[in-house]
Design an enzyme around this catalytic site. Sequence first.
Site, PDB file in Angstrom:
ATOM      1  N   ARG A 150      -6.762   6.754  33.201  1.00  0.00           N
ATOM      2  CA  ARG A 150      -6.088   5.630  33.862  1.00  0.00           C
ATOM      3  C   ARG A 150      -7.068   4.843  34.743  1.00  0.00           C
ATOM      4  O   ARG A 150      -6.733   4.432  35.837  1.00  0.00           O
ATOM      5  CB  ARG A 150      -4.927   6.159  34.717  1.00  0.00           C
ATOM      6  CG  ARG A 150      -3.578   5.755  34.163  1.00  0.00           C
ATOM      7  CD  ARG A 150      -2.436   6.198  35.007  1.00  0.00           C
ATOM      8  NE  ARG A 150      -1.374   5.202  34.970  1.00  0.00           N
ATOM      9  CZ  ARG A 150      -1.266   4.229  35.828  1.00  0.00           C
ATOM     10  NH1 ARG A 150      -2.124   4.098  36.795  1.00  0.00           N
ATOM     11  NH2 ARG A 150      -0.293   3.350  35.722  1.00  0.00           N
ATOM     12  N   GLY A 199     -17.817   9.259  46.297  1.00  0.00           N
ATOM     13  CA  GLY A 199     -18.739   8.203  45.866  1.00  0.00           C
ATOM     14  C   GLY A 199     -17.989   7.070  45.187  1.00  0.00           C
ATOM     15  O   GLY A 199     -16.795   7.186  44.911  1.00  0.00           O
ATOM     16  N   ASP A 200     -18.753   5.992  44.930  1.00  0.00           N
ATOM     17  CA  ASP A 200     -18.166   4.833  44.259  1.00  0.00           C
ATOM     18  C   ASP A 200     -18.786   4.783  42.871  1.00  0.00           C
ATOM     19  O   ASP A 200     -20.015   4.671  42.741  1.00  0.00           O
ATOM     20  CB  ASP A 200     -18.536   3.569  45.074  1.00  0.00           C
ATOM     21  CG  ASP A 200     -17.974   2.309  44.460  1.00  0.00           C
ATOM     22  OD1 ASP A 200     -17.763   2.286  43.236  1.00  0.00           O
ATOM     23  OD2 ASP A 200     -17.748   1.342  45.215  1.00  0.00           O
ATOM     24  N   PHE A 201     -17.955   4.880  41.826  1.00  0.00           N
ATOM     25  CA  PHE A 201     -18.563   4.990  40.497  1.00  0.00           C
ATOM     26  C   PHE A 201     -19.278   3.720  40.041  1.00  0.00           C
ATOM     27  O   PHE A 201     -20.013   3.738  39.064  1.00  0.00           O
ATOM     28  CB  PHE A 201     -17.605   5.554  39.436  1.00  0.00           C
ATOM     29  CG  PHE A 201     -16.272   4.903  39.268  1.00  0.00           C
ATOM     30  CD1 PHE A 201     -16.152   3.550  39.040  1.00  0.00           C
ATOM     31  CD2 PHE A 201     -15.109   5.687  39.312  1.00  0.00           C
ATOM     32  CE1 PHE A 201     -14.909   2.960  38.853  1.00  0.00           C
ATOM     33  CE2 PHE A 201     -13.860   5.103  39.131  1.00  0.00           C
ATOM     34  CZ  PHE A 201     -13.765   3.731  38.915  1.00  0.00           C
ATOM     35  N   ASP A 224     -14.413  10.552  43.520  1.00  0.00           N
ATOM     36  CA  ASP A 224     -13.628   9.369  43.918  1.00  0.00           C
ATOM     37  C   ASP A 224     -14.142   8.857  45.260  1.00  0.00           C
ATOM     38  O   ASP A 224     -15.020   9.484  45.898  1.00  0.00           O
ATOM     39  CB  ASP A 224     -12.127   9.706  43.985  1.00  0.00           C
ATOM     40  CG  ASP A 224     -11.262   8.501  43.597  1.00  0.00           C
ATOM     41  OD1 ASP A 224     -11.582   7.371  44.034  1.00  0.00           O
ATOM     42  OD2 ASP A 224     -10.278   8.679  42.858  1.00  0.00           O
ATOM     43  N   ASP A 247       0.851  -1.190   0.000  1.00  0.00           N
ATOM     44  CA  ASP A 247       0.000   0.000   0.000  1.00  0.00           C
ATOM     45  C   ASP A 247       0.886   1.240   0.000  1.00  0.00           C
ATOM     46  O   ASP A 247       1.786   1.368   0.834  1.00  0.00           O
ATOM     47  CB  ASP A 247      -0.913   0.021   1.220  1.00  0.00           C
ATOM     48  CG  ASP A 247      -1.929   1.138   1.095  1.00  0.00           C
ATOM     49  OD1 ASP A 247      -2.761   1.068   0.177  1.00  0.00           O
ATOM     50  OD2 ASP A 247      -1.861   2.103   1.883  1.00  0.00           O
TER      51      ASP A 247
HETATM   52  C1  LIG Z   1       3.077   8.211  -5.733  1.00  0.00           C
HETATM   53  C2  LIG Z   1       2.810   7.253  -6.875  1.00  0.00           C
HETATM   54  C3  LIG Z   1       1.866   6.265  -6.771  1.00  0.00           C
HETATM   55  N1  LIG Z   1       1.597   5.418  -7.832  1.00  0.00           N
HETATM   56  C4  LIG Z   1       0.546   4.360  -7.712  1.00  0.00           C
HETATM   57  O1  LIG Z   1      -0.416   4.719  -6.747  1.00  0.00           O
HETATM   58  C5  LIG Z   1      -1.105   3.544  -6.351  1.00  0.00           C
HETATM   59  C6  LIG Z   1      -1.258   3.616  -4.830  1.00  0.00           C
HETATM   60  O2  LIG Z   1      -2.433   2.992  -4.450  1.00  0.00           O
HETATM   61  P1  LIG Z   1      -2.487   1.647  -3.605  1.00  0.00           P
HETATM   62  O3  LIG Z   1      -3.747   1.672  -2.842  1.00  0.00           O
HETATM   63  O4  LIG Z   1      -1.228   1.443  -2.845  1.00  0.00           O
HETATM   64  O5  LIG Z   1      -2.548   0.502  -4.733  1.00  0.00           O
HETATM   65  P2  LIG Z   1      -3.662   0.216  -5.842  1.00  0.00           P
HETATM   66  O6  LIG Z   1      -3.251   0.804  -7.114  1.00  0.00           O
HETATM   67  O7  LIG Z   1      -5.033   0.587  -5.339  1.00  0.00           O
HETATM   68  O8  LIG Z   1      -3.566  -1.350  -5.950  1.00  0.00           O
HETATM   69  P3  LIG Z   1      -3.867  -2.454  -4.829  1.00  0.00           P
HETATM   70  O9  LIG Z   1      -2.535  -3.001  -4.448  1.00  0.00           O
HETATM   71  O10 LIG Z   1      -4.726  -3.485  -5.519  1.00  0.00           O
HETATM   72  O11 LIG Z   1      -4.578  -1.819  -3.682  1.00  0.00           O
HETATM   73  C7  LIG Z   1      -0.247   2.358  -6.738  1.00  0.00           C
HETATM   74  O12 LIG Z   1      -0.873   1.693  -7.821  1.00  0.00           O
HETATM   75  C8  LIG Z   1       1.051   3.020  -7.209  1.00  0.00           C
HETATM   76  O13 LIG Z   1       1.666   2.252  -8.215  1.00  0.00           O
HETATM   77  C9  LIG Z   1       2.267   5.540  -9.016  1.00  0.00           C
HETATM   78  O14 LIG Z   1       2.012   4.804  -9.973  1.00  0.00           O
HETATM   79  N2  LIG Z   1       3.257   6.516  -9.123  1.00  0.00           N
HETATM   80  C10 LIG Z   1       3.552   7.374  -8.106  1.00  0.00           C
HETATM   81  O15 LIG Z   1       4.441   8.238  -8.268  1.00  0.00           O
END
Ligand SMILES: Cc1cn([C@@H]2O[C@H](COP(=O)(O)OP(=O)(O)OP(=O)(O)O)[C@@H](O)[C@H]2O)c(=O)[nH]c1=O
Length: 639
Positions: free
Chosen positions: A548, A531-533, A506, A108
């Site tokens: 806490r 009091g006692d909560f 408390d 991601d």
């Molecule tokens: C900054 C930047 C990002 N990307 C693309 O941005 C998507 C990020 O989205 P993700 O959610 O991580 O992925 P996705 O595309 O939704 O695919 P998935 O893994 O199925 O979630 C990916 O595609 C990356 O390449 C580029 O191609 N070039 C760049 O310079």
Amino acid sequence: VTTWHYHRATEPATVHTVTMVLMNPVISKLTGKLVVLASASPRRLEILTNVGLRFEVVPSWFKETLDKRLFKTPHEYAVETAKQKALEVAKRMPFKHLKTPDIVIGADTVVTVDGLILEKPVDKQDAYRMLSRLSGKEHSVFTGVAIILCHEKEVIDFYEETKVKFADLSDDLLWEYINSGEPMDKAGGYGIQALGGMLVEYVHGDFLNVVGFPLNQFCKKLGLIFSPPGSLTHNSAQTSPQGSPVDTVPPAEPAASSPPGSPTHNGPPDSQGQNIPSASTAHVSTHVNALKYNVRENETEDGKEKLSKMIELMDGFKASKVLFTASKLHVFDVLRSSKTGELQAEDVAQEIKASMKGTERLLEACVSLGLLQRTGKGILSQFLTLHFLLSDGPLSLQGYIQHCNELVWPLFTHLETAVREGTNQHEKAFGKSSDNLFQDAYYSRHEVKLRFMKAMHSIAKVSGRDVATAFDLSKYKTACDLGGCTGAMAYEFAKAHPGLSVTMFDLPEVIEMSGHFRPHDADDRVSFVAGDFFKDELPKADVYILARILHDWSDEKVHILLSKIAKACNPGCCVLVSEIFLDEDRKGPSRGLLQALSMTEGRQRSASEYSLLLKSHGFTTAQVKHTHNLLDAILCVAE
Ligand SMILES: Cc1cn([C@@H]2O[C@H](COP(=O)(O)OP(=O)(O)OP(=O)(O)O)[C@@H](O)[C@H]2O)c(=O)[nH]c1=O
């Protein structure tokens, strides 16, 4: 079901692929394994294809909907999302595709700027908002990656950060770029590998990480997993900043700690009748199956670092006891009260009425731990730690240090029994059982009660300001600090919010002694109610503060208390819970997990666990704040 198979026939030349494989023995380790890329990103497919990896593409159905506020850092969010994407595919494949992969890879990518996490824009306006925010500034691109070893039930995760600086961009240029259509499927609204490259002034770090996949670190991680014993070539890969390079996870359990919105992973068993690992039930293994022990490992930098960590852990209890003892003998107060702030060891020995030899050793140990400083003439207090170590003063931690020494230390000497029996060790440590922790253990004798109150007072003093200012409470008129002990937190809330009157609630025996702790300039907007909560009616208030408190109680007791608060609350009123929040994967912080070891019926929870408990009483989470102080905070509003 969309499954794209990647066919080797599409590669430009077989010779090229063979060279790649030879160049990368790590990638060739995956030959013959069913590797699955859980991603629809064409860029990830291309990056991995280019290095000769053979894999199938099964895009994940996991929606990127984790609550960003629940993560301390953007990279934790990216890693968790990558993990959830990969786990979803790992679970689905045995059923929908009737095969269990060997390895599933999820990733991601997020862009972060001005404390915001930017994902893919939803429309052109959104892309404009993102790109104009990035214009003329440096930002970070984080890609979180999760590698799931399905048969070993292991998840390896890591992230990479790359810094990118954009030139100043005119609106005309931005709109031209947006109208090209390129931004729409890309994090932050740009593609550095194509037209978006024209916007960039510089890149610091791994370029491919920006494109969507940190190939270099990925190969290092594969090296760590698949290197045969005896070969150190790939073992030098850096440890995941998330912690140990490989975390073993057990068969799935109900995802109690999953952030809201994330799916549970207690899915049906796979084709071998086993469950796919779940990232939300993090179980830690010190033994890394995939890494065979290598006798020469401690000759590497990584090995040396691990050895020094081991030494630090073995000596940790000695360091704590040095701090407790120096504090109990008032070494720091003695140094402060000398005219120059500096004394010879013999003067200290005389003042604290201790042997010369023992004092000298204690002072030397304190110097080595950074608590004191040695000068040409004698021993000096460390300026930076002094205000925490003195027995008085606004930020004194003395009360808590003494609580650790007198109460927590004896409990920890019985840790082995506590672990075997799963019970608290008050009886063993103090010769009497404690059914009611507060009545029997903390508030039994006057001096014990005073010590416990001093401990709570010091925590409230040190963390109070950060907790009190965590959220905007300006629209509220009244607050009630439940179990507020000495009132220190209540005074901090009154100080931070000029329009707020705070009731400190408390037990009667606590209220009776809270006078000892009242500040000279006590604000008359703070009042005290006994009091006692659990038993008594709660004072009416717009904001209920639970600082806490909840970690001391089981879910059952927490529900009793929260339902009382819910009854007392009108819509729009809120509950502010302040605790150490565990990371969502329960891998840390160790401060919280260590504290749990001497707990009785309570438990440590993550922000999303507190959020779920409150949700079941009609409170919606409005904000979570990781304060980087002793306590974090969550604000939940009554619907
Ligand atoms: C900054 C930047 C990002 N990307 C693309 O941005 C998507 C990020 O989205 P993700 O959610 O991580 O992925 P996705 O595309 O939704 O695919 P998935 O893994 O199925 O979630 C990916 O595609 C990356 O390449 C580029 O191609 N070039 C760049 O310079």
